[in-house]
Design an enzyme around this catalytic site. Structure first.
Site, PDB file in Angstrom:
ATOM      1  N   LYS B  25       0.737  -1.195   0.164  1.00 57.83           N
ATOM      2  CA  LYS B  25       0.025  -0.111   0.028  1.00 57.83           C
ATOM      3  C   LYS B  25       0.999   1.144   0.167  1.00 57.83           C
ATOM      4  CE  LYS B  25      -3.760  -0.026   2.272  1.00 57.83           C
ATOM      5  NZ  LYS B  25      -4.818  -0.224   3.686  1.00 57.83           N
ATOM      6  N   ARG B  95      -3.120   2.786   8.842  1.00 59.63           N
ATOM      7  CA  ARG B  95      -3.361   1.576   8.267  1.00 59.63           C
ATOM      8  C   ARG B  95      -2.075   0.634   7.970  1.00 59.63           C
ATOM      9  NH1 ARG B  95      -8.435   2.404   4.896  1.00 59.63           N
ATOM     10  NH2 ARG B  95      -8.562   4.648   4.746  1.00 59.63           N
ATOM     11  N   GLY B 104      -8.202  -7.524   5.035  1.00 50.59           N
ATOM     12  CA  GLY B 104      -9.165  -7.498   6.332  1.00 50.59           C
ATOM     13  C   GLY B 104      -8.282  -8.127   7.304  1.00 50.59           C
ATOM     14  N   MET B 106      -5.463  -7.496   8.986  1.00 52.23           N
ATOM     15  CA  MET B 106      -4.877  -6.554  10.012  1.00 52.23           C
ATOM     16  C   MET B 106      -5.688  -5.137  10.282  1.00 52.23           C
ATOM     17  SD  MET B 106      -1.288  -7.763   8.810  1.00 52.23           S
ATOM     18  CE  MET B 106      -0.583  -6.052   9.404  1.00 52.23           C
ATOM     19  N   ARG B 339      -3.681  -0.913  -6.359  1.00 51.26           N
ATOM     20  CA  ARG B 339      -2.449  -2.011  -6.360  1.00 51.26           C
ATOM     21  C   ARG B 339      -3.105  -2.887  -7.517  1.00 51.26           C
ATOM     22  NH1 ARG B 339      -5.409  -4.900  -1.165  1.00 51.26           N
ATOM     23  NH2 ARG B 339      -7.394  -4.933  -2.226  1.00 51.26           N
ATOM     24  N   HIS B 456     -15.574  -8.818   1.714  1.00 52.91           N
ATOM     25  CA  HIS B 456     -14.528  -9.910   1.934  1.00 52.91           C
ATOM     26  C   HIS B 456     -14.632 -11.310   1.708  1.00 52.91           C
ATOM     27  CE1 HIS B 456     -13.143 -12.721   5.444  1.00 52.91           C
ATOM     28  NE2 HIS B 456     -12.161 -11.951   5.449  1.00 52.91           N
ATOM     29  N   ARG B 563       2.404 -46.859 -14.250  1.00 50.63           N
ATOM     30  CA  ARG B 563       2.178 -47.922 -13.162  1.00 50.63           C
ATOM     31  C   ARG B 563       1.647 -49.155 -13.787  1.00 50.63           C
ATOM     32  NH1 ARG B 563      -0.146 -43.559 -11.258  1.00 50.63           N
ATOM     33  NH2 ARG B 563       0.765 -42.017 -10.142  1.00 50.63           N
ATOM     34  N   ARG B 618       6.959 -48.660 -15.611  1.00 48.08           N
ATOM     35  CA  ARG B 618       7.661 -48.822 -14.253  1.00 48.08           C
ATOM     36  C   ARG B 618       7.426 -50.394 -13.973  1.00 48.08           C
ATOM     37  NH1 ARG B 618       6.362 -46.049  -8.586  1.00 48.08           N
ATOM     38  NH2 ARG B 618       4.385 -47.126  -8.964  1.00 48.08           N
ATOM     39  N   GLU B 743      14.153 -43.453  -5.331  1.00 49.87           N
ATOM     40  CA  GLU B 743      13.441 -43.012  -4.383  1.00 49.87           C
ATOM     41  C   GLU B 743      13.460 -43.519  -2.838  1.00 49.87           C
ATOM     42  OE1 GLU B 743       9.626 -45.036  -5.415  1.00 49.87           O
ATOM     43  OE2 GLU B 743      10.772 -46.837  -6.372  1.00 49.87           O
ATOM     44  N   SER B 762      14.719 -41.204 -12.436  1.00 57.20           N
ATOM     45  CA  SER B 762      13.431 -40.707 -12.201  1.00 57.20           C
ATOM     46  C   SER B 762      13.259 -40.398 -10.827  1.00 57.20           C
ATOM     47  CB  SER B 762      12.130 -41.395 -13.075  1.00 57.20           C
ATOM     48  OG  SER B 762      11.029 -40.630 -13.014  1.00 57.20           O
ATOM     49  N   GLY B 764      11.447 -40.335  -7.368  1.00 56.05           N
ATOM     50  CA  GLY B 764      10.228 -40.879  -7.092  1.00 56.05           C
ATOM     51  C   GLY B 764       9.955 -40.176  -5.617  1.00 56.05           C
ATOM     52  N   THR B 765       9.664 -38.775  -5.950  1.00 50.78           N
ATOM     53  CA  THR B 765       9.652 -37.907  -4.712  1.00 50.78           C
ATOM     54  C   THR B 765       8.626 -38.217  -3.542  1.00 50.78           C
ATOM     55  OG1 THR B 765       8.491 -36.205  -5.652  1.00 50.78           O
ATOM     56  CG2 THR B 765      10.910 -36.171  -5.809  1.00 50.78           C
ATOM     57  N   ASN B 766       7.650 -39.193  -3.984  1.00 54.66           N
ATOM     58  CA  ASN B 766       6.650 -39.541  -2.811  1.00 54.66           C
ATOM     59  C   ASN B 766       7.292 -40.344  -1.701  1.00 54.66           C
ATOM     60  OD1 ASN B 766       4.667 -38.137  -4.332  1.00 54.66           O
ATOM     61  ND2 ASN B 766       3.625 -39.946  -5.096  1.00 54.66           N
ATOM     62  N   ASP B 767       7.894 -41.515  -2.412  1.00 50.49           N
ATOM     63  CA  ASP B 767       8.661 -42.347  -1.453  1.00 50.49           C
ATOM     64  C   ASP B 767       9.734 -41.886  -0.750  1.00 50.49           C
ATOM     65  OD1 ASP B 767       7.148 -44.817  -1.094  1.00 50.49           O
ATOM     66  OD2 ASP B 767       7.640 -45.547  -3.324  1.00 50.49           O
ATOM     67  N   CYS B 829       8.780 -37.884 -11.073  1.00 55.63           N
ATOM     68  CA  CYS B 829       7.753 -38.558 -11.163  1.00 55.63           C
ATOM     69  C   CYS B 829       6.548 -38.740 -10.044  1.00 55.63           C
ATOM     70  CB  CYS B 829       7.572 -39.865 -12.013  1.00 55.63           C
ATOM     71  SG  CYS B 829       8.422 -41.275 -11.060  1.00 55.63           S
ATOM     72  N   TYR B 849      12.776 -33.131 -17.074  1.00 58.13           N
ATOM     73  CA  TYR B 849      11.414 -33.505 -17.133  1.00 58.13           C
ATOM     74  C   TYR B 849      10.649 -33.648 -16.041  1.00 58.13           C
ATOM     75  CZ  TYR B 849      11.495 -38.470 -17.102  1.00 58.13           C
ATOM     76  OH  TYR B 849      11.835 -39.858 -16.487  1.00 58.13           O
TER      77      TYR B 849
END
Lengths: 878, 878
Positions: B25, B95, B104, B106, B339, B456, B563, B618, B743, B762, B764-767, B829, B849
């Site tokens: 602001k 303000r 809204g 603060m 803004r 709001h 899979r 896989r 993974e 590749s 395997g970021t979940n595991d 993946c 990728y």
């Protein structure tokens, strides 16, 4: 490139330091020949380089054949005999010799050089056609089996048939003419089995034998042995070609295996087995019952004196107890082999101390400590039997100390299967051979009815620290049972007890007493403590006063892991369950208050036992459902309508807290944050216990450890709780350390950040291994075993730390932590804390202390000293 | 140190780029004042530096008070008025203004400077004692609530009582004398509640208000909002002190909120809400129903023209659509704020394309892409309702597009509880306030009966991409039900459907159609594709031909994860179970052969849909017991005696394969190695499918991926199997890539070694997240939620990658792999492959990728382009 070295080759450094190149046997033969000038039959060693090149390329490396030919020519010239000579033939043996001894694992060919011509020369030279023919038939049989891969049974059948037909009682009684028939029959077998005649050309015989020894490096049994002994697969073996001498020439000949001192007890008297008119193999194979070495004083008094003098020279030269093989060929002593002798744990300790005290040898304390291995300590800590009046089935040689109880199995395969199924087994055999090692490996103890103290069974058992009774001749051991002298029948599966320290075999299960430990044990460990002092401390994992007391007796310098979950079991279980089932905060608090009382008492006992030494208490770690009954049992009861109202409440709670993967679930600090009265209660109980101890004049030193941290904020939050409790107890000036376990890969990677809220790190390498590999110990046992078997993993990573993976995370965590706090105290409290190899690795990372089970403490003390001696370096203990 | 800057301060760089220092602001007020010279009431900004210093030290930083005093003096001098002046008083507003808008969230204090003296001056100046008294009572109430923390109810009760007593219908009708009584009553409340009189000194009022704004940064609702919006907690807020102008002075005054274009649709017409004789808060709070901005053309024609001219200047200057607040004080227009305007996803796309096409603005394609956020795309991909004849309960403003179905809840707490319990909820309120945000956050949609398009509810809903219908005046909304115009009663828990695109509210559950996507969607994504071309490719996770087809339509450049476990379910389950239960190798092989047939067909469909693009298959990953029925069900049946013979066999198998921690058990390559016909069968099926595709003229491109590798030898072994199958199929010249998932933490740490057997990695970021944290997704949902709530974790690491921990392991794995093979292709993946923040991180690591669910593909395409624009750098795609 040089591939072949004569025994008398002058190496630029002592040959005994060239085991990488020459193998153990070759190095020692060269040492005895070129340095000590002992009577060794001349010969040469084909180096491990040659073997590796052969195995890599599947053929003879360039130049090797010429070198071998040249060495043979030199040997022939020196001896004035020629291989295959029809008048005065040279005979040689071809033996494997790897860097590390692999007794009985690899192949040997004797009497090489005999053929249809030279056998006559041998007969003429010895004036003993029977001996010559016997040597030739033995050679053909050995060559057929080892080089040509023909089953031994084919030869055995022919031999047995001929022996019976001749009316001879023993092999020695078979006349020369019959042996000549045997030779022809053997040659026919070879022609039939291979399509080619037995080779008459000694050069061809030699090349075939050398190749067979090379190839035996990769035989399944050799690979299995190396896996068991953790010997790398890529070393290869050397090959020793040596002029034959004959212990089986006549009664002025003989052969023996001699130790310069007693390898079972460490007593300073020569020790061994001896046979008159026999070849070396006969002693080791246990086929004939041997005479004690001391008997030579009667049968060969002069040679015995010469042998003892050689023993003396060897001990002074090697500054250790030696194991030798020798042969007497018509009153002439030949040393065929020497090496530092394997010994039992008790002997190792006694020898180490004795050789420090012996001024002519004058070992330093450091050297003495290095003469004792962790396995030796493990052995002397092995349990012994209590006094018993169990029925004695028989007595044999006390071949390897310790006591073993199990079901008798008479076949290695069946023993291995039973052990796989979880049974404790004793392997019972007339004698053992390398084919039995898988059964021996799983056995609690080994029992044989034939063979002496250096028989295969005895040597292997001692090497592995397994109890063994050998040569228990009164037992008639069959294919699936044995009968004792008094006619008792013991069948497969019956329980027996084997005392390798006394040689006694008992019927049934004899109770075990604690291991008996020689006096030298504490002397050596004190030396070890001096060496590791200020470098790597050893603590114990102990949860009770009793454990803590035992740990202290074993030399623990504190507790590195006091788990509090055991305090939640037993008669506390109902209270713990009340806490879990609480419907209101008030009920939960009431249960926690009750637990506080009992935890305080538990802590007091532990602190009393460890008075003056640090005690690291880990706040509750396991998931809550471990304190609830099994869901499966409850739902079966429920299905049957047998569950009462409290039972159904328990079932609901168990279901609520049930997890798919408890190892990765709500446990450790996560549980502490969800049930946030729990940790505060535990800390309060601990502080009260410390206060009570101080009131009694004690000096409690407490360290508080938060498990399963993954982020700095978690530790920061719980640290503040702990600090609030400390402040509330009014002991904030006592510098109570608050630290964390590093047991998740994330914590290891974020060590720098987490260290900001930690006074110490303790690496929980069990969990870290589980998460780094994604291996649940409970679930991957089968696959782990398969992986090790297939060589996909070298060792069980739960036993010895996986340095490249898990170890790398420990290194990252240690580095990260110390980058934030250079003096951060680092410990390890996973089971690796008691594993010698792992301890060496941790030492290298700058870990300050390891913590292990009380029984492993002495082993850790020694391992720490060995690591320190190995690594040197400055003082690093915080 | 300078802490305070006047709006007309000449900054060395454009103030709009100083949001870190001045807040959003303040920066824009300075831009409008000092650069654009627009009519802005003068004032000054206290910087975020001052706030941070205040919050860190808990007090005013040295020098701040003097700077504020000096700025106040300057303001007084410039305006020719003084704070608290009894004749012509200066009034100011105070303000908050943080770097990122937190609508809204603060605090704001208006009319500051009024006291018992200056209220008379205001009355005299305006000749309106009622207005003066009303302003004073509003100020006392606001000050009491915000600075002194007195509950609003205390004031409201008095006010309501006085209003009723005076017989006034609306606030505006209350006479000045009654307001004077209200003022006295308010002052009495403050004295009673705080023990101190309401401060008459304007300097004290100002300091108190500034502190209140500082402190509101850390209010629970502000913290909750920041967590939701991922705004860092350590930014602090700036404070703007600005001369008051009065939209509520009389009927020649007014106030409004105006967008330079329509933020809901992107249409190029000014848009907003307007109120005559009102303060700005009245517009936003939704308390009075507003007039559309265009109505100003009638009521304030000249000022409307002036406003539109300002809109034009602002758009040309900012090159974007703006959101403004303005006030008319007795026919004089004042700009209070501007803004860049928040917009819906559809509007964002249309505006981006329109501003590229508009030569006066002339955005580049790169800038246009950067005007669209992944959340915008998510929004347009939101589902819409199908055509329906469901009963329409009422119609309101289409405040935020999209369709939501759920149970009506009339209270934010109860809505949150119901959502926690898994219910889909619609939050229904007369109007919403910042106290309702937790209920809004969990709601499928929001419905209010009061308030306009910038109320709001509308602003928050649009920001979050949640459907909202606002100002549905025909609904009588009560505490736990609402009644429609025709008397239908909808109670709490009843299902309703809210269409934020049309403003209609339906009874019951209206079925959802797929999202409707504007034409500009593909234009912007094509620009994005051009930007990321050769930098970061986007593939999809797809297991069936249908999924693959959809993925391709969404722009996927291949399949990164196909899979194969889904191919083992459904009607194949009996065959899979036959394989698991097989007693003999023959039975197992027969079952595998059957599976091969169906797998081949599955693969053919996938390859057909992705013809010419790479498909990464896989091999089977989950543990076998996933294909067996639940043990618990079976043992209940068994307990009841209801299990037949095959049932008991199934139970035994389920028990045999049961695992304590399946996530860390025998799955992935471990299963492949135990059941070693399985992977070979899968590879064979895939090769046959490829062959069949080629026979039909297709161009299949296959990549084979081995899951859960922890060591090089594992991958090496399976790679050899795969190569054997490839050789057997005679396609070894086709360069089929064989790679692995990274993974497990160990694989990440040993990337260098593992790369030796891999053509691609590749992640395997979940595991990897599960194992790095030790968080089983199935089990730690509760603790994760608590951790985020308590700030122990900033985000759910399964949603956005944990850069410091898991990300560090990805980095190590990528570095290790490329150290062995510099060109190694790297993909991701896990679900993070579709998360914008994570994609930015992966881009930075040089990943080639990402692969995500088909619906996330457009978002990933845009995110990849944004990452590329953010990072620049060379072409890195392999």
């Amino acid at each position: 490139m040089t591939f072949v070295y004569a025994f008398d080759h002058e190496h630029p450094k002592p040959p005994m330091e060239l085991k990488d190149l020459l193998g153990g046997k070759g190095a020692n033969l060269a040492e005895m020949t070129s340095v000590l000038k002992l009577p060794v039959p001349p010969g040469f060693t084909i180096s491990t380089d040659a073997c590796r090149a052969y195995l890599a390329d599947g053929g003879w490396p360039a130049g090797l054949r010429d070198e071998v030919d040249a060495q043979v020519a030199r040997l022939e010239e020196g001896m004035g005999k020629r291989l295959g000579d029809p008048v005065d033939p040279l005979l040689v043996s071809v033996r494997s010799g790897a860097k590390f001894s692999m007794p009985g694992m690899m192949d040997t060919v004797l009497n090489l050089g005999l053929n249809d011509d030279s056998v006559r020369g041998l007969a003429a030279q010895t004036n003993d056609p029977r001996f010559a023919n016997d040597s030739y038939r033995r050679f053909i049989q050995m060559y057929g089996k080892i080089v040509l891969d023909i089953p031994a049974e084919a030869f055995d059948a022919v031999f047995e048939e001929k022996r019976k037909a001749s009316g001879a009682d023993t092999d020695a009684d078979i006349p020369a003419a019959v042996l000549a028939e045997v030779i022809e029959a053997y040659k026919a077998i070879i022609l039939r089995e291979t399509g080619k005649a037995f080779p008459q050309d000694p050069a061809e015989q030699l090349r075939g034998s050398i190749e067979a020894v090379f190839n035996s490096w990769n035989s399944p049994r050799a690979r299995a042995y190396r896996r068991r002994e953790r010997i790398p697969d890529d070393l290869g073996t050397a090959v020793n070609v040596q002029t034959m001498v004959f212990g089986n020439r006549d009664d002025r000949s003989g052969t023996g295996v001699g130790f310069t001192r007693n390898p079972a007890t460490g007593e300073a008297v020569p020790y061994g087995d001896f046979l008159i008119n026999a070849q070396g193999e006969d002693v080791v194979a246990g086929i004939r019952n041997t005479l004690p070495l001391s008997e030579m004083a009667n049968s060969f008094p002069d040679i015995y004196k010469e042998l003892l003098a050689i023993f003396g020279r060897l001990e002074l030269h090697y500054r250790d107890m030696l194991d030798t093989e020798f042969t007497i060929d018509q009153d002439k002593l030949w040393m065929l082999q020497t090496r530092v002798g394997k010994r039992t744990g008790g002997a190792a300790l006694r020898l180490a101390v004795a050789m420090v005290n012996d001024p002519t040898i004058g070992l330093s304390h450091e050297e003495a400590v290095q003469r004792v291995s962790p396995e030796h300590l493990d052995q002397v800590l092995h349990p012994q039997f209590e006094k018993t009046d169990a029925k004695v089935l028989g007595t044999g040689l006390a071949a390897s100390p310790g006591a073993g109880v199990g079901a008798a199995y008479f076949d290695a395969d069946r023993a291995a299967d039973a052990a796989d199924a979880g049974e404790k087994v004793i392997l019972v055999r007339q004698e053992t051979s390398p084919e039995d090692v898988h059964g021996m490996a799983v056995a609690e103890a080994i029992l044989t009815s034939r063979g002496g103290l250096v028989s295969h069974a005895a040597v292997v058992a001692r090497g592995w620290g397994k109890p063994a009774v050998c040569g228990a001749e009164s037992l008639e051991i069959g294919a699936d049972s044995f009968t004792t002298a008094d006619g008792t029948l013991v069948r497969e599966g019956d329980m027996i007890s084997v005392d390798g320290s006394t040689g006694k075999v008992y019927l049934g299960e004899v109770p075990l007493a604690e291991g008996s430990v020689p006096d030298e044990f504490s002397t050596v460990l004190e030396w070890a403590d001096t060496i590791r002092a200020g470098k790597l401390a050893v603590r114990a994992n102990a949860d009770t006063g009793e454990d803590a007391k035992r740990a202290r007796e074993f030399g623990a310098e504190g507790i590195g892991l006091c788990r509090t979950e055991h305090m939640f079991l037993g008669d506390r279980l109902p209270v713990v369950r009340r806490m879990i089932l609480a419907d209101t905060p008030e009920e939960e608090e009431a249960a926690l208050a009750e637990l506080l009382e009992v935890q305080r008492l538990d802590f007091e006992e532990v602190l009393e036992a460890m008075d003056g030494l640090p005690v690291t208490v880990r706040l509750l770690d396991p998931p809550l459902h471990e304190f609830l009954p099994s869901i499966e049992e409850l739902i079966v009861l429920d299905a049957k309508g047998d569950l009462d109202v409290p039972g159904r409440a328990l079932l609901r709670a168990a279901q609520r807290w049930q997890e798919q993967n408890p190892m990765l679930g709500v446990r450790g600090v996560r549980l502490g944050i969800i049930k946030n009265g729990l940790y505060k209660m535990q800390v309060r109980a601990l502080l009260q216990a410390a206060k009570a101890r101080k009131a009694k004049g004690g000096t409690p030193i407490i360290e508080i450890m938060i498990p399963l941290i993954v982020t700095y904020p978690e530790l920061d939050l719980v640290r503040r709780w702990v600090e609030e409790e400390i402040a509330a107890a009014g002991v904030q000036d006592e510098h109570i350390l608050i630290g964390t376990m590093i047991e998740t890969p994330r914590a290891a990677v974020r060590g720098d950040e987490i260290a900001e809220a930690a006074d110490f790190f303790s690496f929980g390498t069990n969990d870290l291994t589980q998460m780094t590999f994604g291996f649940s110990r409970d679930d991957v046992a089968t696959i782990l075993e398969k992986y090790i078997e297939e060589g996909l993993l070298k060792v069980d990573p739960f036993e010895t730390i996986d340095q490249a993976g898990v170890g790398e995370l420990v290194r990252l965590g240690a580095e990260g932590g110390r980058s934030t706090k250079p003096g951060l105290k680092l410990g390890v409290c996973g089971e690796h804390g008691g594993d010698p190899t792992s301890i060496g690795f941790f030492y290298g990372l700058g870990i300050n202390y390891v913590s292990c089970s009380p029984y492993r403490v002495p082993i850790a003390r020694l391992s720490a000293a060995l690591a320190a001696l190995d690594a040197g370096g400055p003082d690093r203990t915080a």
